[in-house]
Design an enzyme around this catalytic site. Structure first.
Site, PDB file in Angstrom:
ATOM      1  N   GLY A 142      11.110   1.857   4.306  1.00  0.00           N
ATOM      2  CA  GLY A 142      10.680   0.550   3.815  1.00  0.00           C
ATOM      3  C   GLY A 142       9.313   0.575   3.171  1.00  0.00           C
ATOM      4  O   GLY A 142       8.780   1.636   2.839  1.00  0.00           O
TER       5      GLY A 142
ATOM      6  N   ASP B  45       8.553  14.412  12.375  1.00  0.00           N
ATOM      7  CA  ASP B  45       8.293  14.210  10.949  1.00  0.00           C
ATOM      8  C   ASP B  45       6.794  14.304  10.660  1.00  0.00           C
ATOM      9  O   ASP B  45       6.269  13.581   9.829  1.00  0.00           O
ATOM     10  CB  ASP B  45       8.848  12.842  10.530  1.00  0.00           C
ATOM     11  CG  ASP B  45       8.915  12.698   9.014  1.00  0.00           C
ATOM     12  OD1 ASP B  45       8.996  13.729   8.318  1.00  0.00           O
ATOM     13  OD2 ASP B  45       8.876  11.553   8.532  1.00  0.00           O
TER      14      ASP B  45
ATOM     15  N   THR C  46      10.619   6.238   3.488  1.00  0.00           N
ATOM     16  CA  THR C  46      12.080   6.280   3.544  1.00  0.00           C
ATOM     17  C   THR C  46      12.653   4.984   4.101  1.00  0.00           C
ATOM     18  O   THR C  46      13.718   4.550   3.715  1.00  0.00           O
ATOM     19  CB  THR C  46      12.515   7.445   4.461  1.00  0.00           C
ATOM     20  OG1 THR C  46      11.796   8.602   4.063  1.00  0.00           O
ATOM     21  CG2 THR C  46      13.996   7.717   4.355  1.00  0.00           C
TER      22      THR C  46
ATOM     23  N   ILE D 218       0.810  -1.227   0.000  1.00  0.00           N
ATOM     24  CA  ILE D 218       0.000   0.000   0.000  1.00  0.00           C
ATOM     25  C   ILE D 218       0.838   1.270   0.000  1.00  0.00           C
ATOM     26  O   ILE D 218       0.318   2.356  -0.211  1.00  0.00           O
ATOM     27  CB  ILE D 218      -0.997   0.047   1.184  1.00  0.00           C
ATOM     28  CG1 ILE D 218      -0.301  -0.226   2.520  1.00  0.00           C
ATOM     29  CG2 ILE D 218      -2.152  -0.895   0.953  1.00  0.00           C
ATOM     30  CD1 ILE D 218      -1.197  -0.030   3.730  1.00  0.00           C
ATOM     31  N   GLY D 219       2.129   1.152   0.251  1.00  0.00           N
ATOM     32  CA  GLY D 219       2.917   2.380   0.261  1.00  0.00           C
ATOM     33  C   GLY D 219       4.385   2.121   0.457  1.00  0.00           C
ATOM     34  O   GLY D 219       4.814   0.996   0.704  1.00  0.00           O
ATOM     35  N   GLU D 220       5.129   3.194   0.339  1.00  0.00           N
ATOM     36  CA  GLU D 220       6.568   3.097   0.487  1.00  0.00           C
ATOM     37  C   GLU D 220       7.081   4.378   1.116  1.00  0.00           C
ATOM     38  O   GLU D 220       6.703   5.468   0.705  1.00  0.00           O
ATOM     39  CB  GLU D 220       7.200   2.904  -0.898  1.00  0.00           C
ATOM     40  CG  GLU D 220       8.677   2.668  -0.831  1.00  0.00           C
ATOM     41  CD  GLU D 220       9.236   2.170  -2.157  1.00  0.00           C
ATOM     42  OE1 GLU D 220       8.439   1.959  -3.100  1.00  0.00           O
ATOM     43  OE2 GLU D 220      10.448   1.997  -2.228  1.00  0.00           O
TER      44      GLU D 220
HETATM   45  N1  LIG Z   1      -1.049   1.861   9.911  1.00  0.00           N
HETATM   46  C1  LIG Z   1      -1.218   2.218   8.641  1.00  0.00           C
HETATM   47  N2  LIG Z   1      -2.388   1.972   8.023  1.00  0.00           N
HETATM   48  C2  LIG Z   1      -2.580   2.333   6.739  1.00  0.00           C
HETATM   49  N3  LIG Z   1      -1.661   2.972   5.989  1.00  0.00           N
HETATM   50  C3  LIG Z   1      -0.478   3.249   6.551  1.00  0.00           C
HETATM   51  C4  LIG Z   1      -0.181   2.891   7.891  1.00  0.00           C
HETATM   52  N4  LIG Z   1       1.069   3.318   8.175  1.00  0.00           N
HETATM   53  C5  LIG Z   1       1.532   3.911   7.066  1.00  0.00           C
HETATM   54  N5  LIG Z   1       0.606   3.884   6.080  1.00  0.00           N
HETATM   55  C6  LIG Z   1       0.705   4.453   4.744  1.00  0.00           C
HETATM   56  O1  LIG Z   1       1.780   3.848   4.051  1.00  0.00           O
HETATM   57  C7  LIG Z   1       2.438   4.821   3.258  1.00  0.00           C
HETATM   58  C8  LIG Z   1       3.934   4.779   3.556  1.00  0.00           C
HETATM   59  O2  LIG Z   1       4.117   5.107   4.917  1.00  0.00           O
HETATM   60  P1  LIG Z   1       5.533   5.260   5.616  1.00  0.00           P
HETATM   61  O3  LIG Z   1       5.260   5.590   7.030  1.00  0.00           O
HETATM   62  O4  LIG Z   1       6.392   4.093   5.332  1.00  0.00           O
HETATM   63  O5  LIG Z   1       6.246   6.413   4.871  1.00  0.00           O
HETATM   64  P2  LIG Z   1       5.923   7.920   4.633  1.00  0.00           P
HETATM   65  O6  LIG Z   1       5.380   8.558   5.863  1.00  0.00           O
HETATM   66  O7  LIG Z   1       5.054   7.983   3.432  1.00  0.00           O
HETATM   67  O8  LIG Z   1       7.333   8.496   4.237  1.00  0.00           O
HETATM   68  P3  LIG Z   1       8.666   8.622   5.082  1.00  0.00           P
HETATM   69  O9  LIG Z   1       8.990   7.299   5.661  1.00  0.00           O
HETATM   70  O10 LIG Z   1       9.615   9.053   4.039  1.00  0.00           O
HETATM   71  O11 LIG Z   1       8.411   9.653   6.115  1.00  0.00           O
HETATM   72  C9  LIG Z   1       1.745   6.153   3.537  1.00  0.00           C
HETATM   73  O12 LIG Z   1       0.784   6.388   2.530  1.00  0.00           O
HETATM   74  C10 LIG Z   1       1.039   5.942   4.838  1.00  0.00           C
HETATM   75  O13 LIG Z   1      -0.137   6.761   4.924  1.00  0.00           O
END
Ligand SMILES: Nc1ncnc2c1ncn2[C@@H]1O[C@H](COP(=O)(O)OP(=O)(O)OP(=O)(O)O)[C@@H](O)[C@H]1O
Length: 470
Positions: free
Chosen positions: A33, A152, A31, A27-29
């Site tokens: 992972g 952050d 910094t 669903i996402g990526e």
């Molecule tokens: N518990 C969760 N439920 C649903 N989606 C999530 C959850 N945690 C993270 N995400 C989604 O997954 C994606 C990636 O999240 P992640 O926290 O890895 O990185 P980020 O916040 O996008 O970037 P960075 O790590 O660079 O700050 C984002 O769209 C975030 O909204």
């Protein structure tokens, strides 16, 4: 955390911890992972959505990165309604990769704001803005009271729960950079980027070696303004200079254009900040015609909302409003009062907004590699990317590859499951209970929209959806 050698205990090659979930897709990526959607299989919780975050190996390949360990140590101790819950931790000892399982949240502020922009810039209703903000501050107050600075905060890591008992509840996520801080304050050290540049506090932009929880309050101010205008408040271009940290002149420029230049009178410690001298040169070349905050946000300068926003965007971090003070602000005591479900309509008869669900890339496995595994149906209304016949899918982002790597390789390695849910309990959150929270339960809604990516070069001024925006 326990030993990591629990092997599979049945015919299946699947490691024991993974057997409790059906992996749906990526669903996402971020910094640190990849993030996956999975569903629990256990009879008591069958079909519950879980977000599994897989951390990358540290650069030197020496096991779980310090960043990840820091995140776990923090999250194990955090229990609050407005902070995302860590439900499980798994370590693959063979390659020391780390998996954190969180409660899944269907929405985040980035997508909510974008949805309104896409719908012809229809404003987010006042009740929703106020409820989202109050809950964000409530979660932050808990973190700050526990000596944790997020550092952050940005719209994409402020999650909002989808349908269910917690519908519309805000959850602060992504503690990848957070660490416990203790008085006396610690130096920023080697982390480099601390807060995504648009939400970064001026003291950090000016090279402060010490920081406080006030950096989060600046970010909240930026997010508050963005909820009101649907546009990032200070949208600077990131400088990549050799100085450490780089002098983010464009970001400061964007701030000064709205708030005017900070003065020593208002911010006495300004002169001690490392980049102040660079800045003095810069000021000699630039004159800021102060438009004022009232010129960029649709708020009356006499309103409580404007007062709160101004206090969040106070230059001097020592004078900036704290989360504890902010949740007591008059803005939250006037109509419409904030509520627990931020996504219910603000007025009787008002339409429920069907925010899009997260798209799921069912072709990507835990290794981040594309597989030929048939996509699995997703029952909760998520948009699915992949080749599922009849699905409202989008084309896969990369071509399918054979399954010789990916899930198979991972499954043959020793994995461990550590259920931290019992350890994580710290006696509940610290909801002050001083706010009239309950509001009508929203009607369930079916969502079958696809989440659109901003087409390249559309000139919306908004960053792309994936990593580069965050
Ligand atoms: N518990 C969760 N439920 C649903 N989606 C999530 C959850 N945690 C993270 N995400 C989604 O997954 C994606 C990636 O999240 P992640 O926290 O890895 O990185 P980020 O916040 O996008 O970037 P960075 O790590 O660079 O700050 C984002 O769209 C975030 O909204």
């Amino acid at each position: 955390m326990g030993d990591g050698n629990n092997r599979s205990n049945n015919n299946s090659e699947k490691p024991e911890w993974l057997q409790q979930y059906n992996l749906i897709g990526k669903i996402g990526e971020g910094t640190y992972g990849l993030v996956f959607l999975a569903k629990t299989k256990s009879p008591e919780n069958c079909g519950k959505s879980i977000a599994i975050k897989k951390f990358k190996q540290s650069k030197d390949g020496d096991g779980v990165s310090p960043t990840a360990i820091r995140e776990i140590m923090l999250l194990r101790e955090i229990t609050h309604e407005n902070v995302v819950k860590l439900v499980n931790v798994h370590i693959n000892h063979a390659d020391m990769s780390l998996y954190l399982a969180f409660d899944y949240a269907e929405h985040d502020l980035y997508e909510i704001i974008r949805h309104h922009r896409d719908k012809g810039n229809t404003m987010i209703n006042q009740y929703t803005v106020k409820s989202l903000l109050w809950q964000l501050l409530n979660g932050l107050n808990y973190l700050h009271s526990n000596w944790i600075i997020h550092r952050d905060l940005k719209p994409s890591n402020i999650l909002v729960m989808g349908e269910g008992e917690e519908h519309g509840v805000v959850k602060i996520a992504d503690f990848g950079l957070a660490r416990i801080y203790q008085a006396p304050l610690k130096a920023l050290s080697d982390n480099g980027v601390v807060v995504t540049i648009w939400y970064r506090a001026p003291e950090l932009l000016l090279g402060a070696k010490h920081y406080t929880s006030a950096v989060d309050m600046w970010a909240v101010g930026c997010i508050f303004a963005e909820l009101l205008t649907l546009k990032p408040l200070f949208q600077g271009a990131e400088a990549k200079s050799t100085s450490n940290p780089p002098f983010q002149i464009d970001q400061l420029d964007k701030i000064f254009k709205v708030l005017g230049h900070p003065t020593l009178e208002k911010w006495p410690t300004l002169a001690s900040l490392p980049h102040w001298h660079n800045d003095v040169q810069h000021i000699q070349e630039h004159k800021y015609e102060n438009t004022g905050l009232h010129g960029v946000v649709p708020l009356s300068p006499k309103s409580a909302s404007f007062d709160l926003l101004s206090k969040m965007l106070e230059y001097d971090p020592r004078k900036r409003i704290t989360a504890a003070q902010a949740i007591e602000h008059d803005y939250f005591r006037s109509e419409p009062l904030p509520g627990r479900n931020a996504l219910v309509p603000s007025q009787p008869g008002e339409k429920v907004i069907n925010y899009p669900t997260r798209p799921v890339d069912t072709n990507t496995d835990f290794e981040g590699t594309t597989s030929l595994q048939p996509p699995q149906p997703v029952s909760s209304g998520n948009a699915v990317s992949g080749g599922m016949p009849g699905a409202h899918g989008i084309n896969s982002r990369s071509a399918p590859r054979p399954m010789s790597i990916g899930m198979q390789r991972m499954q043959s390695q020793g994995m461990a499951a550590y259920n931290l849910s019992s350890q994580a309990g710290m006696g509940g959150g610290m909801n002050p209970g001083n706010i009239p929270m309950p509001r009508g339960v929203a009607q369930p809604h079916q969502q079958h929209h696809l989440r659109r990516k901003d087409p390249p070069g559309t000139g919306t001024g908004y960053p792309p959806q994936q990593k580069s925006r965050r």
